[in-house]
Design an enzyme around this catalytic site. Structure first.
Site, PDB file in Angstrom:
ATOM      1  N   ASP A 262      42.220  35.427  51.312  1.00 12.17           N
ATOM      2  CA  ASP A 262      42.643  36.815  51.458  1.00 12.17           C
ATOM      3  C   ASP A 262      41.433  37.637  51.929  1.00 12.17           C
ATOM      4  O   ASP A 262      40.310  37.129  52.013  1.00 12.17           O
ATOM      5  CB  ASP A 262      43.245  37.350  50.147  1.00 12.17           C
ATOM      6  CG  ASP A 262      44.195  38.524  50.422  1.00 12.17           C
ATOM      7  OD1 ASP A 262      44.130  39.106  51.524  1.00 12.17           O
ATOM      8  OD2 ASP A 262      44.993  38.872  49.541  1.00 12.17           O
TER       9      ASP A 262
HETATM   10  C1  BGC Z   1      46.300  41.596  51.225  1.00 16.51           C
HETATM   11  C2  BGC Z   1      47.095  40.510  51.911  1.00 16.51           C
HETATM   12  C3  BGC Z   1      47.132  40.761  53.391  1.00 16.51           C
HETATM   13  C4  BGC Z   1      45.725  40.869  53.913  1.00 16.51           C
HETATM   14  C5  BGC Z   1      45.663  41.057  55.411  1.00 16.51           C
HETATM   15  C6  BGC Z   1      44.958  41.873  51.883  1.00 16.51           C
HETATM   16  O1  BGC Z   1      44.371  43.014  51.388  1.00 16.51           O
HETATM   17  O2  BGC Z   1      46.113  41.234  49.872  1.00 16.51           O
HETATM   18  O3  BGC Z   1      48.381  40.459  51.382  1.00 16.51           O
HETATM   19  O4  BGC Z   1      47.847  39.728  54.008  1.00 16.51           O
HETATM   20  O5  BGC Z   1      45.095  41.980  53.295  1.00 16.51           O
HETATM   21  O6  BGC Z   1      46.106  42.287  55.809  1.00 16.51           O
END
Ligand code: BGC
Length: 720
Positions: A262
């Site tokens: 993530d």
């Molecule tokens: C979130 C994810 C997301 C990623 C990319 C993160 O802050 O937890 O769910 O896919 O950002 O945007």
């Protein structure tokens, strides 16, 4: 045909590491594209930028094309970048938030919405979506419940699988398909006290029973990528959790696809206190099979050094890079690095608006109706009141390329449906939790007095749910409750609409509101769906995918709990009693609750036999009768309880459902088949088995189960 092994052979180590790195679009060009995390953590040299293999969060197909073009000019290997985005509930045309989609209990609808999103996303320049989010959720204080399909592992699995299959299609090279990344593995939804990013402590039993199944179903359905979650799970952050990433994901489930971190999660291993520095963080993540690093630069900074020190081998690096190149190849990126990306921005089409409207109608949940709804189609004078009366911000968090200003507001929808009616639109008060300004009340009350019907539009702002938006109190805001009392006090012909990205506490409102229709965040066509539902052009059929507590203090609250021992009468302040002092344990509205303008009578539940062996099955026939003269859809649910087992079993557990259309007065017999695998659970040795004994079946919905029948399983899989 491109030979990826040949490409790999000529790549330098830094070029290889680039294929394991992903950064936001604004590192490549001047854009105000969304950033979904903290970019301060990103320190990367200009030299390395040209090796980067993946981009996230760009604004338009034009940006995608520009970044790709410049990249290919600089990359001697001519390896196209992959462009990824959070296409969570629509790309350009926004449909209801996933928690609402869960309420549709209609996987075909989810398929239709996801296909639409995939087609738009392809044109928008996206090849991978960070969807589906199948985190199991029980605590409405957590803002990310909006991204999940709710508190039932079976429902999450069905809806997750529908999304995977719809986005990916039969063949990734199909220009209407994109690859999916299932997330957030695992148990992010178990954050303590519903506070985002908080610690998750769960027994292996609970994890396996409720939290893990949907991820597994999505992977079995072919999801290409998985994203470990931000949280610690039983002390170890998911990205570095070897039990999760190796024992379960790789060894047990055999997952051999791509793992992407993530946003910044590898660097955050330092913040978690499990890595002393960036090098240790890179080592932990890579060792736990994390292939792509999103938005921190630990791999660029330390992976080469770690390989030089023989901590990792070149073969391990190559294996990860090959997986990435293989996905690019199967997506057809080497054949056309722009894939389906349009040359202009994507516009919302009429057809897609229709899909979005139908979805919003099917996801809305009629929580209460004392008969005031549906309103008469001949209504001539009405008032639309409240902070959501003419508010475009109803498309919900994570709306990708959707634009608030393009949504149909409630007022717009009513005006379009009833062009000849006299419609007064008044805000009445604000939507923030701490609003105190009551200066709009008089105007609202006067309009309510002067109208045949009132549509009162309440709720919490859309940016109160989604990532990082945790709440302490789920009650409808005080000022909105006061407005409701004042308006309903002068006109009982009032229907209240509620908008939110999570279950709310509507206990006070329920006491006075003649009708409550929960709209969640319905998307681009929300206002049109509202109009159709209120005036009977559409019939509500949504059923709650997540329990609405009676009070915030009940959180986490969920329908499939184990037996409550020492159960006491509601509100009884007695010693040695499991009830709360103030009131009952029961929620205000349970999982599965949802009314209709039709009346459905559940007449009979019949079993083909009352005992079975493990290789047999039992046919269940449920007779449902639409006793009204209004056509409608009903979700017929089958619940089960294993009465005695080696671990305490849920008092009620959804094992099957079907959404059925009924003509007026129509009676149908809905059939289900119960087989032994449906009776399995994780026993006290962490084995997935069925045990012999007595089982109960019901239909109806959680806490309101009807037509109980019993059957026996003669020999369970645990005896074999
Ligand atoms: C979130 C994810 C997301 C990623 C990319 C993160 O802050 O937890 O769910 O896919 O950002 O945007």
């Amino acid at each position: 045909m491109v030979d990826i092994k040949k490409i790999l052979k000529r790549m330098t180590v830094r070029e290889k590491i680039g294929q394991l790195s992903q950064y936001n679009a604004n590192l490549f060009l001047d854009t105000d594209a969304m950033v979904t995390g903290n970019m301060d953590m990103l320190v990367i040299s200009g030299e390395d930028l040209k090796y980067v293999g993946h981009v996230l969060n760009f604004k338009s197909p034009a940006e995608m094309r520009q970044i790709q073009k410049e990249h290919l000019q600089n990359d001697r290997n001519k390896i196209p970048m992959l462009f990824m985005m959070d296409v969570i509930h629509g790309f350009r045309t926004i449909y209801p938030i996933p928690l609402a989609l869960g309420c549709s209990f209609n996987p075909d609808l989810v398929t239709e919405c996801s296909r639409m999103a995939a087609r738009e996303a392809v044109k928008g320049g996206v090849q991978v979506t960070f969807t589906p989010m199948v985190d199991y959720v029980r605590d409405a204080r957590w803002g990310r419940v909006m991204e999940s399909t709710g508190e039932d592992a079976y429902l999450n699995s069905v809806m997750g699988e529908a999304q995977v299959r719809a986005f990916q299609g039969d063949d990734l090279s199909d220009k209407e398909s994109i690859a999916v990344c299932v997330k957030h593995f695992a148990a992010y939804g178990g954050a303590e006290a519903g506070r985002d990013y908080n610690t998750v402590e769960l027994s292996e039993h609970t994890l396996r029973e409720h939290y893990l199944p949907a991820y597994k179903v999505c992977l079995d359905a072919g999801a290409e990528i998985i994203m470990p979650s931000f949280n610690t799970l039983n002390g170890v952050p998911a990205t570095a959790n070897s039990w999760l990433m190796k024992t379960v994901l790789k060894d047990e489930w055999g997952f051999d696809g791509i793992v992407i971190s993530d946003f910044g999660a590898i660097k955050e291993l330092i913040d978690h206190g499990v890595a002393q520095d960036g090098k240790a963080a890179a080592r932990l993540a890579f060792d736990n099979n994390c292939n792509i690093e999103m938005c921190s630069a630990m791999y660029f900074s330390y992976l080469e050094e770690l390989i030089g020190e023989n901590v990792f081998s070149m073969a391990q690096l190559d294996e990860a890079v090959l997986k990435v190149l293989d996905l690019k190849k199967r997506l057809g990126m080497f054949d056309n690095p722009y894939r389906g990306a349009d040359v202009t921005d994507i516009e919302i089409t009429h057809e897609n608006r229709e899909v979005s409207r139908r979805a919003a109608e099917e996801c809305a949940v009629l929580l209460k109706n004392n008969g005031v709804l549906p309103f008469k189609k001949s209504t001539k004078k009405l008032a639309v009141i409240g902070p959501f009366a003419d508010n475009h911000n109803i498309i919900g968090f994570w709306s990708c390329n959707g634009k608030n200003e393009e949504s149909v507001t409630v007022a717009d929808g009513i005006k379009a449906l009833l062009p000849d009616a006299e419609i007064t639109v008044i805000e009445g008060c604000g939507d923030e939790w701490n609003d105190t300004d009551t200066s709009g009340f008089d105007e609202a009350v006067n309009a309510a007095k002067a109208s045949e019907v009132v549509i009162l539009c309440l709720g919490e702002p859309q940016d109160y749910s989604g990532e990082g938006n945790s709440r302490l109190e789920l009650e409808l805001h005080k000022i909105q409750l006061e407005l409701a009392k004042a308006v309903i006090g002068v006109n009982r012909n009032t229907a209240v609409l509620t908008f939110s990205g999570r279950p709310m506490v509507l206990t006070e409102l329920e006491k006075t509101a003649p009708a409550i229709l929960h709209m969640w965040f319905p998307g681009t066509e929300g206002g049109m769906a509202v109009a159709n539902l209120l005036f009977g052009f559409a019939n509500p059929c949504g059923k709650l995918s997540m329990t609405f507590p009676r009070s915030t203090g009940q959180c986490p609250i969920y329908y499939n709990h184990t037996n409550i021992i020492k159960y006491g009468k509601p509100g009884a302040h007695k010693p040695y009693c499991a009830s709360y002092i103030e009131h009952d344990n029961l929620p205000l509205y349970s999982f599965g609750h949802g009314l209709s303008y039709s009346d459905f009578a559940y007449e009979e539940l019949a079993l083909s036999k009352d005992a079975m062996t493990a290789d047999e099955s039992i046919e269940v026939s449920i007779t449902v009768h639409n006793t009204s003269d209004i056509a409608g859809k009903e979700t017929v649910m089958l619940y089960m309880c294993d009465m005695v087992a080696s671990t305490a079993r849920p008092v009620q557990q959804l094992i099957a459902f079907k959404k059925i259309y009924f003509e007026p007065s129509e009676r149908k017999v809905i059939k289900f088949t119960v087989t032994e695998p449906m009776l399995r659970f994780w026993n006290n040795n962490n084995e997935y088995v069925s045990e012999p004994g007595e089982f109960r079946l019901w239909t109806g919905y959680a806490d309101h189960l009807v037509l109980e029948k019993k059957f026996s399983l003669m020999i369970g899989s645990s005896d074999v």
